[in-house]
Design an enzyme around this catalytic site. Structure first.
Site, PDB file in Angstrom:
ATOM      1  N   GLY A  24      39.525  48.242  44.843  1.00 42.13           N
ATOM      2  CA  GLY A  24      40.140  46.951  44.579  1.00 42.13           C
ATOM      3  C   GLY A  24      39.318  45.864  45.248  1.00 42.13           C
ATOM      4  N   PHE A  26      39.569  44.548  48.220  1.00 42.72           N
ATOM      5  CA  PHE A  26      39.301  44.657  49.661  1.00 42.72           C
ATOM      6  C   PHE A  26      39.481  46.072  50.175  1.00 42.72           C
ATOM      7  CE2 PHE A  26      43.395  42.741  48.530  1.00 42.72           C
ATOM      8  CZ  PHE A  26      44.245  43.774  48.891  1.00 42.72           C
ATOM      9  N   VAL A  29      39.790  53.533  47.379  1.00 43.29           N
ATOM     10  CA  VAL A  29      40.782  54.607  47.424  1.00 43.29           C
ATOM     11  C   VAL A  29      40.093  55.916  47.072  1.00 43.29           C
ATOM     12  CG1 VAL A  29      43.040  55.364  46.587  1.00 43.29           C
ATOM     13  CG2 VAL A  29      42.551  52.927  46.739  1.00 43.29           C
ATOM     14  N   LYS A  44      43.594  55.185  51.267  1.00 44.45           N
ATOM     15  CA  LYS A  44      43.116  53.820  51.002  1.00 44.45           C
ATOM     16  C   LYS A  44      42.403  53.316  52.247  1.00 44.45           C
ATOM     17  CE  LYS A  44      44.419  49.701  48.943  1.00 44.45           C
ATOM     18  NZ  LYS A  44      45.314  49.199  47.969  1.00 44.45           N
ATOM     19  N   ARG A 133      54.015  40.510  47.514  1.00 50.94           N
ATOM     20  CA  ARG A 133      52.907  39.561  47.390  1.00 50.94           C
ATOM     21  C   ARG A 133      51.795  39.966  46.427  1.00 50.94           C
ATOM     22  NH1 ARG A 133      53.253  35.564  51.249  1.00 50.94           N
ATOM     23  NH2 ARG A 133      54.657  36.053  52.951  1.00 50.94           N
TER      24      ARG A 133
END
Ligand code: ADP
Ligand code: MG
Length: 362
Positions: A24, A26, A29, A44, A133
């Site tokens: 992703g 930042f 995985v 992760k 979020r």
């Protein structure tokens, strides 16, 4: 979100690396095999600069408490790798809705059921004061049993505190006030993201992406800020579903559903209208998930290291010698043992009598 190249998997004691699962903005995985218990897990790994040890401490407590919810991904443990990168060990989920909606049309009944489950997970989190979020299809994974679960609780919040807001923002599912930076997240932005996610699963495209014309990010943000709803355009999608999604994506936060739970209930109405078997809301009773609040003055917890006290042979010989020099005669110690035994016996008998009396009184 800036593309980054995946970093090498860290060496983790008790786990063997199997393969990469994805990356992703930042984090990377990876699939690992845990030695004991033997099972496959997803790990992760965040960039070392992305988050401080204290933040990781606080957030994983939140995630671990929330992961008791049936529609929230289970987090097993979290720590810092030897090379200084924070990591989380999670349940391995073989599927993600992000890969699914791009290649197939998900049946409306399933979209509704996923939406209700995920909205109830979000409602449960809101009830203990936690915002997700980053609600979006790629954060809805499917377990080995095929159940949808919401992943990455608190991860975006952790990153947002140390990086610029943009890093953690997934624009296609972000509310106008987030895009305009007049809000840093609220229940209303989560209701928007839920509606935008359900829309994406049903339509096979995000709600404000250009169907022709300009595809750059500035014009995408501009369309979000206007919040003009485009119907799903699926013959099997009822008008009631469009109405619910439009209600979750109203431009003004106060005009949207007041809570994730209210949005879930609206989806349940659509289920009933279609004569589908109802998906239940998993909303906890009050008092659920007592989240371990970081206690003031408590030092940050480091990686857990299990230790077993092992006596050296020389120390054992020395202890045995001094013990035999000071030992009481066996008869005396036996006598003491007998006294303790009788006292304990009387204690148990009295406790038994008291319990019997209590039972009779009741
Ligand atoms: N628990 C998991 N099991 C299997 N795959 C996972 C798991 N968590 C994440 N992934 C995969 O790794 C990819 C990267 O995840 P992440 O860093 O959270 O980025 P994003 O959510 O933006 O895609 C995801 O798209 C997903 O396919
Ligand atoms: Mg994710």
């Amino acid at each position: 979100m800036a593309k980054r190249s995946p970093l090498a998997p860290p060496v983790l004691p008790g786990y063997s690396y199997v393969r990469a699962l994805g990356s992703g903005g930042f984090a990377d995985v990876f699939l690992y095999r845990q030695d004991m218990p033997r099972r496959e897990v997803a790990v992760k790994v965040l960039e070392s600069s992305a988050v401080s040890a204290e933040l990781l401490d606080n957030e994983v407590d939140v995630m671990a408490s929330l992961s008791a919810h049936p529609s929230i991904l289970t987090v097993y443990e979290a720590s810092i790798s030897a090379d200084g990168r924070p990591y989380m060990v999670m349940e391995f989920c073989p599927g993600s809705l992000s890969s699914r909606y791009r290649v197939e049309q998900i049946p409306i009944a399933e979209v509704l059921s996923i939406g209700i489950r995920v909205a109830s997970a979000v409602e449960a989190a809101h009830r203990v004061g936690v915002l997700h979020r980053d609600i979006k299809p790629s954060n809805i994974l499917t377990t080995q049993f095929g159940h949808p679960v919401l992943a990455d609780f608190g991860v975006a919040a952790m990153i947002a505190t140390v990086e610029s807001e943009d890093v953690a923002m997934s624009v296609p599912w972000s509310a106008p006030e987030l895009v305009a930076r007049t809000s840093s997240g609220s229940i209303a932005t989560e209701v928007w993201a839920l509606a935008a996610t359900v829309y994406t699963l049903a339509a096979g495209r995000t709600p404000f992406q250009s169907l022709d014309g300009r595809r750059d990010e500035a014009s995408h943000r501009d369309r979000i800020s206007k919040a003009r709803y485009t119907p799903l355009g699926r013959p099997d999608a009822p008008a009631a579903l469009d109405a619910v999604l439009a209600g979750g994506m109203r431009r003004l936060p106060g005009d949207r559903y007041q809570s994730a739970g209210a949005f879930a209930e609206a989806l349940q109405h659509v289920e009933r209208e279609l004569g589908l078997p109802g998906t239940s809301l998993d909303i906890p009773s009050s008092g659920w998930a007592p989240i371990a609040a970081p206690s003031a003055g408590e030092p940050p917890r480091g990686p857990v290291r299990s230790t077993v006290q092992v006596e050296s042979k020389r120390a054992r010989v020395a202890t045995a010698a001094s013990a035999s020099a000071t030992a009481k005669p066996p008869a005396a110690s036996n006598r003491r043992g007998t006294v303790v035994g009788i006292a304990t016996g009387i204690g148990i008998a009295l406790a038994g009598l008291a319990a019997a009396a209590w039972w009779v009184l009741l």
